[in-house]
Write an enzyme that holds these catalytic residues in place. Structure first.
Site, PDB file in Angstrom:
ATOM      1  N   GLU A   1      -7.993  -4.326   5.186  1.00 37.92           N
ATOM      2  CA  GLU A   1      -7.899  -4.191   3.730  1.00 37.92           C
ATOM      3  C   GLU A   1      -6.759  -5.049   3.174  1.00 37.92           C
ATOM      4  OE1 GLU A   1      -7.921  -0.204   5.056  1.00 37.92           O
ATOM      5  OE2 GLU A   1      -8.935   0.483   3.247  1.00 37.92           O
TER       6      GLU A   1
ATOM      7  N   ARG B   1      -2.672  -2.153  -3.381  1.00 32.05           N
ATOM      8  CA  ARG B   1      -3.868  -1.323  -3.247  1.00 32.05           C
ATOM      9  C   ARG B   1      -3.762  -0.226  -4.301  1.00 32.05           C
ATOM     10  NH1 ARG B   1      -5.491   2.979   1.370  1.00 32.05           N
ATOM     11  NH2 ARG B   1      -7.612   3.316   0.614  1.00 32.05           N
TER      12      ARG B   1
ATOM     13  N   GLY C   1      -8.871   9.219   5.858  1.00 29.87           N
ATOM     14  CA  GLY C   1      -9.910   9.336   4.833  1.00 29.87           C
ATOM     15  C   GLY C   1     -11.174   8.762   5.457  1.00 29.87           C
TER      16      GLY C   1
ATOM     17  N   HIS D   1     -12.895   3.282  -0.650  1.00 35.09           N
ATOM     18  CA  HIS D   1     -12.758   2.424   0.537  1.00 35.09           C
ATOM     19  C   HIS D   1     -13.413   1.057   0.324  1.00 35.09           C
ATOM     20  CE1 HIS D   1     -12.270   6.353   2.954  1.00 35.09           C
ATOM     21  NE2 HIS D   1     -11.086   5.774   2.890  1.00 35.09           N
TER      22      HIS D   1
ATOM     23  N   ARG E   1      -7.085  12.312  17.344  1.00 34.60           N
ATOM     24  CA  ARG E   1      -6.583  12.217  18.732  1.00 34.60           C
ATOM     25  C   ARG E   1      -6.164  13.592  19.253  1.00 34.60           C
ATOM     26  NH1 ARG E   1      -3.006   7.103  17.367  1.00 34.60           N
ATOM     27  NH2 ARG E   1      -2.975   8.391  15.513  1.00 34.60           N
TER      28      ARG E   1
ATOM     29  N   ARG F   1      -9.292  16.730   3.856  1.00 37.65           N
ATOM     30  CA  ARG F   1     -10.210  16.965   2.724  1.00 37.65           C
ATOM     31  C   ARG F   1     -11.566  17.429   3.252  1.00 37.65           C
ATOM     32  NH1 ARG F   1      -9.498  11.043   0.479  1.00 37.65           N
ATOM     33  NH2 ARG F   1      -7.845  10.778   2.004  1.00 37.65           N
TER      34      ARG F   1
ATOM     35  N   ASN G   1       0.879  -1.171   0.000  1.00 38.87           N
ATOM     36  CA  ASN G   1       0.000   0.000   0.000  1.00 38.87           C
ATOM     37  C   ASN G   1       0.915   1.219   0.000  1.00 38.87           C
ATOM     38  OD1 ASN G   1      -1.855   2.001   0.422  1.00 38.87           O
ATOM     39  ND2 ASN G   1      -2.730   1.126   2.291  1.00 38.87           N
TER      40      ASN G   1
ATOM     41  N   GLY H   1      -9.531   3.817  11.840  1.00 38.04           N
ATOM     42  CA  GLY H   1      -8.853   4.417  13.001  1.00 38.04           C
ATOM     43  C   GLY H   1      -9.768   5.076  14.015  1.00 38.04           C
TER      44      GLY H   1
ATOM     45  N   HIS I   1     -16.611   4.004   7.636  1.00 40.36           N
ATOM     46  CA  HIS I   1     -15.143   3.853   7.626  1.00 40.36           C
ATOM     47  C   HIS I   1     -14.581   5.226   7.992  1.00 40.36           C
ATOM     48  CE1 HIS I   1     -11.206   2.332   5.948  1.00 40.36           C
ATOM     49  NE2 HIS I   1     -11.006   3.646   5.970  1.00 40.36           N
TER      50      HIS I   1
ATOM     51  N   LYS J   1       3.625   0.970   2.870  1.00 38.72           N
ATOM     52  CA  LYS J   1       3.277  -0.027   3.884  1.00 38.72           C
ATOM     53  C   LYS J   1       3.269  -1.389   3.199  1.00 38.72           C
ATOM     54  CE  LYS J   1       0.397   3.126   6.517  1.00 38.72           C
ATOM     55  NZ  LYS J   1      -0.942   3.666   6.567  1.00 38.72           N
TER      56      LYS J   1
ATOM     57  N   GLY K   1     -13.218   5.108  13.980  1.00 37.91           N
ATOM     58  CA  GLY K   1     -14.364   4.228  14.259  1.00 37.91           C
ATOM     59  C   GLY K   1     -14.016   3.089  15.206  1.00 37.91           C
ATOM     60  N   GLU K   2     -12.788   2.568  15.094  1.00 30.11           N
ATOM     61  CA  GLU K   2     -12.406   1.423  15.932  1.00 30.11           C
ATOM     62  C   GLU K   2     -11.906   1.848  17.305  1.00 30.11           C
ATOM     63  OE1 GLU K   2      -9.520  -0.917  13.723  1.00 30.11           O
ATOM     64  OE2 GLU K   2     -10.769  -0.790  11.928  1.00 30.11           O
TER      65      GLU K   2
END
Ligand code: ADP
Length: 404
Positions: free
Chosen positions: A378, A92, A211, A180, A284, A240, A8, A327, A207, A15, A329-330
């Site tokens: 993903e 990706r 992003g 996504h 955060r 964005r 990715n 990130g 998600h 990554k 959401g979890e």
């Protein structure tokens, strides 16, 4: 060990993950790594199955000046120090345009078609394609697979792909694609194991990462999403703006004298949570900040998630479940609680205890609609697609036999 490498690639980081192919086509994650700070302070970091560190080293800036060199260093490290030579590489690729409704084995023709989509994903697509090209040049027989963020949405009804503009532009590819998709596909495949009956119904998946977008799933298929032609639309994101009146763009050009390149940079890098708060693009940091503008940016984020959830519930003609992933959401107890509060009119109620311990089911038992947290994956999705295309591929021997 037979392995698949998942890549990715972004503008300043690559990554990667290594999956081993076990019996019956099962995949097991072996290594997670990344080279970041490309062009500034390059670093390779990698860890193994249990999170144990395998590498943490810095490189001189001139040694890792771009994404292909970073890919070369990661590949060299895997090969020379760990003795791993992947059988295939899955990438990706953010934009698959109108042509690709599923992953595809890469050749020069595919790369050329994907390069035409750079303008539709200017901060992602060129970086996604850079390692593809360098691997194609250096390892021409190594199978590579492109997995698209747009592909999962291609089964939607024609009406949800449209803008109200002359049809010629649609024919040229100016459509609402949605993104996504690898994340939504993973959730759609996981949900039947979490809640089998609900997976057959109407589900909104949020998600929420750097992003951010939401997808309406009906029976596990995407029927609508908040993103469109590019990954700028829909929810506000780290940098964005999300949904914005095109008149604002015209204003930036005609009244502020901004060039198209400047507008592009502005919309992809200076807006969203960062632009609105003037503090940070990182949720955060916004949550930790005392600055009233940080609070305002969070208020706007939560408000827009609620607003767009209403739109998706209308597309679904009802709602059977809501799922948080990525990130924010979890991980963010507070943002989830505020979003659920925004969805109260749908009859959703949150269990504060379950929410605070990031449980899988975080709604109360009397909630009309269950709310789940499902961590996305993903990379596993990409590895699975890569393996299945690898298995479908006729072997060189089979091809030879067919010819003779
Ligand atoms: P991407 O993969 O798009 O880079 P992620 O899915 O990793 O993004 O999400 C990054 C976002 O998640 C950042 O805004 C980050 O602040 C947020 N995030 C991660 N952990 C937490 C947390 N514990 N609380 C609040 N936000 C978090």
């Amino acid at each position: 060990m037979d392995t698949i490498l998942v890549v990715n690639a972004g503008s300043s980081s690559v990554k990667f993950q290594i999956f081993s192919i076990e019996g019956e086509g099962r995949l097991r994650r072996q290594i997670k790594g990344q080279i970041d700070g490309i062009g500034s302070r390059p670093r390779l970091r990698a860890s193994g199955v249990r999170g144990e560190p395998l590498a943490h080293r810095a490189y001189p800036i001139e040694l890792v000046s771009d994404v292909p060199t970073a890919m070369g260093i990661a590949g060299g490290w895997l090969r020379d120090e760990l003795g791993m030579s992947p059988m295939a590489v899955g990438h990706r690729v953010v934009h698959g345009g109108p042509d690709y409704d599923r992953p595809v084995l890469i050749d020069h023709g595919v790369v050329a078609r994907l390069e035409r989509l750079v303008a539709l994903a200017p901060i992602h697509q060129p970086h996604n394609l850079a390692p593809v090209r360098s691997l194609l040049a250096n390892f021409p027989t190594l199978p590579q697979v492109a997995c698209f963020d747009t592909a999962f949405h291609r089964t939607r009804d024609a009406v949800s792909d449209l803008y109200a503009i002359p049809h010629q532009l649609y024919a040229e590819g100016v459509r609402r694609y949605g993104f996504h998709g690898l994340s939504y596909e993973y959730i759609a495949k996981t949900l039947p194991h979490v809640a089998p009956e609900i997976a057959k119904g109407r589900v909104i998946v949020a998600h929420l990462g750097s992003g951010a977008s939401m997808c309406a799933l009906k029976g596990g298929r995407s029927i609508e999403s908040t993103m469109g032609f590019t990954a700028l639309d829909g929810l506000p994101m780290g940098t964005r703006p999300g949904q914005i009146d095109p008149g604002v763009v015209l204003y930036l050009i005609s009244e502020k004298g901004m060039s198209p390149a400047k507008v592009q940079d502005f919309l992809y890098r200076d807006c969203g949570l960062k632009g609105l708060s003037g503090v940070s693009n990182d949720m955060r940091e916004l949550e930790a900040s005392e600055d009233p503008k940080a609070k305002l940016a969070i208020d706007y984020f939560v408000y827009r998630v609620g607003l767009d959830a209403g739109m998706l519930a209308a597309a679904l003609q009802g709602l059977d479940a809501f799922v948080f992933t990525a990130g924010i959401g979890e991980n963010s107890t507070r943002i989830r609680a505020r979003i659920v509060d925004q969805l109260r009119w749908l009859g959703v109620t949150l269990s504060a205890d379950e929410n605070s311990r990031n449980a899988q089911l975080i709604s109360r038992s009397d909630s009309r609609i269950p709310v789940y947290i499902i961590p996305t994956d993903e990379e596993l999705m990409i590895a699975k697609h890569t393996l299945s295309l690898l298995l479908e591929r006729p072997s060189p021997n089979a091809r030879h036999n067919n010819v003779s």
